[in-house]
Design an enzyme around this catalytic site. Structure first.
Site, mmCIF file in Angstrom:
data_model
loop_
_atom_site.group_PDB
_atom_site.id
_atom_site.type_symbol
_atom_site.label_atom_id
_atom_site.label_comp_id
_atom_site.label_asym_id
_atom_site.label_seq_id
_atom_site.Cartn_x
_atom_site.Cartn_y
_atom_site.Cartn_z
ATOM 1 N N ALA A 78 -0.081 -11.167 1.628
ATOM 2 C CA ALA A 78 -1.500 -11.427 1.390
ATOM 3 C C ALA A 78 -2.230 -11.643 2.699
ATOM 4 O O ALA A 78 -1.653 -12.115 3.681
ATOM 5 C CB ALA A 78 -1.680 -12.643 0.485
ATOM 6 N N GLU A 111 6.810 -5.127 -5.937
ATOM 7 C CA GLU A 111 6.113 -4.941 -7.198
ATOM 8 C C GLU A 111 4.628 -5.113 -6.928
ATOM 9 O O GLU A 111 4.235 -5.955 -6.116
ATOM 10 C CB GLU A 111 6.544 -5.979 -8.252
ATOM 11 C CG GLU A 111 7.921 -5.763 -8.824
ATOM 12 C CD GLU A 111 9.023 -6.465 -8.029
ATOM 13 O OE1 GLU A 111 10.202 -6.198 -8.296
ATOM 14 O OE2 GLU A 111 8.689 -7.256 -7.117
ATOM 15 N N TYR A 123 0.291 1.092 0.111
ATOM 16 C CA TYR A 123 1.732 1.311 0.042
ATOM 17 C C TYR A 123 2.062 2.809 0.085
ATOM 18 O O TYR A 123 2.970 3.229 0.803
ATOM 19 C CB TYR A 123 2.323 0.661 -1.206
ATOM 20 C CG TYR A 123 2.035 -0.823 -1.318
ATOM 21 C CD1 TYR A 123 1.915 -1.632 -0.190
ATOM 22 C CD2 TYR A 123 1.858 -1.424 -2.556
ATOM 23 C CE1 TYR A 123 1.636 -2.989 -0.288
ATOM 24 C CE2 TYR A 123 1.585 -2.789 -2.660
ATOM 25 C CZ TYR A 123 1.467 -3.554 -1.527
ATOM 26 O OH TYR A 123 1.191 -4.885 -1.630
#
Length: 154
Positions: A78, A111, A123
Site C-alpha cells: 500500500a 491476491e 501488476y
C-alpha cells in the site's frame, strides 16, 4: 514521481515504522492488519520480509512478502493516499520483485480484489498474469480475489 525520485528510499521495515505502516493500513484497507499482526510479522515470522518507502523522514508506503523456498507471496502492499499516482507503488513492487529473486524465489504471487482495476493494471504492467480466482476471499464483503503470478527466475 519526478518530484520524489531523488528524495525517497526503500529500506527494510523496522519496529519503529509500525505506527506509520498501521496508519497506511487504516487508510487503504477495509479490513486492515492490526499492529499486533505487524509486530508478529517482523519479530516472529521467519518467512516474512517487509520494506517501506520513506520520503523526507516519513513512511509513505510498504510491502510485505513471505518467501518460502522458491515461492514468494505479497501479503500486503500500500501507498499512503497522498502519494498515490506518483509511481511509488510501481517502484515498491519492482523492489519487491528483485528482493524476492535475491531471496531465491522463482515466482511471486498476490491476491487482488476483482474490483481493483488500478492495481491489476500495475501488476500486469510488471508481468503478472491471472492464475485463478479465490471465491469470497475478502471477509468485509465476500468479494472474490484474483490470484496473479509472475515468474522471476528469468
Amino acid at each position: 514521481m519526478k518530484e520524489l525520485e531523488n528524495e525517497y528510499v526503500i529500506r527494510a521495515m523496522g519496529k519503529d515504522d509500525i505506527e506509520e505502516v498501521y496508519q497506511i493500513e487504516l487508510l487503504s484497507f477495509s479490513t486492515p492488519w492490526s499492529k499486533d499482526s505487524l509486530y508478529y510479522e517482523l519479530e516472529q515470522n521467519l518467512f516474512a520480509k517487509y520494506v517501506v518507502v520513506e520520503y523526507k523522514g516519513r513512511v509513505i508506503g510498504y510491502c510485505g512478502l513471505w518467501v518460502i523456498m522458491d515461492d514468494a507471496q505479497i501479503t500486503n502492499i500500500a501507498v499512503h493516499p497522498e502519494y498515490r499516482g506518483k509511481k511509488i507503488g510501481e517502484a515498491l513492487l519492482q523492489f519487491s520483485l528483485q528482493l524476492s529473486k535475491e531471496l531465491g524465489a522463482k515466482r511471486l504471487s498476490l491476491e487482488v480484489r476483482v474490483s481493483n482495476h488500478i492495481a491489476q493494471a500495475l501488476y500486469k504492467k510488471l508481468g503478472f498474469e491471472t492464475g485463478g480466482v479465490r471465491k469470497n476471499y475478502y471477509t468485509d464483503n465476500l468479494e472474490d480475489a484474483i490470484v496473479m503470478w509472475v515468474n522471476i527466475d528469468d
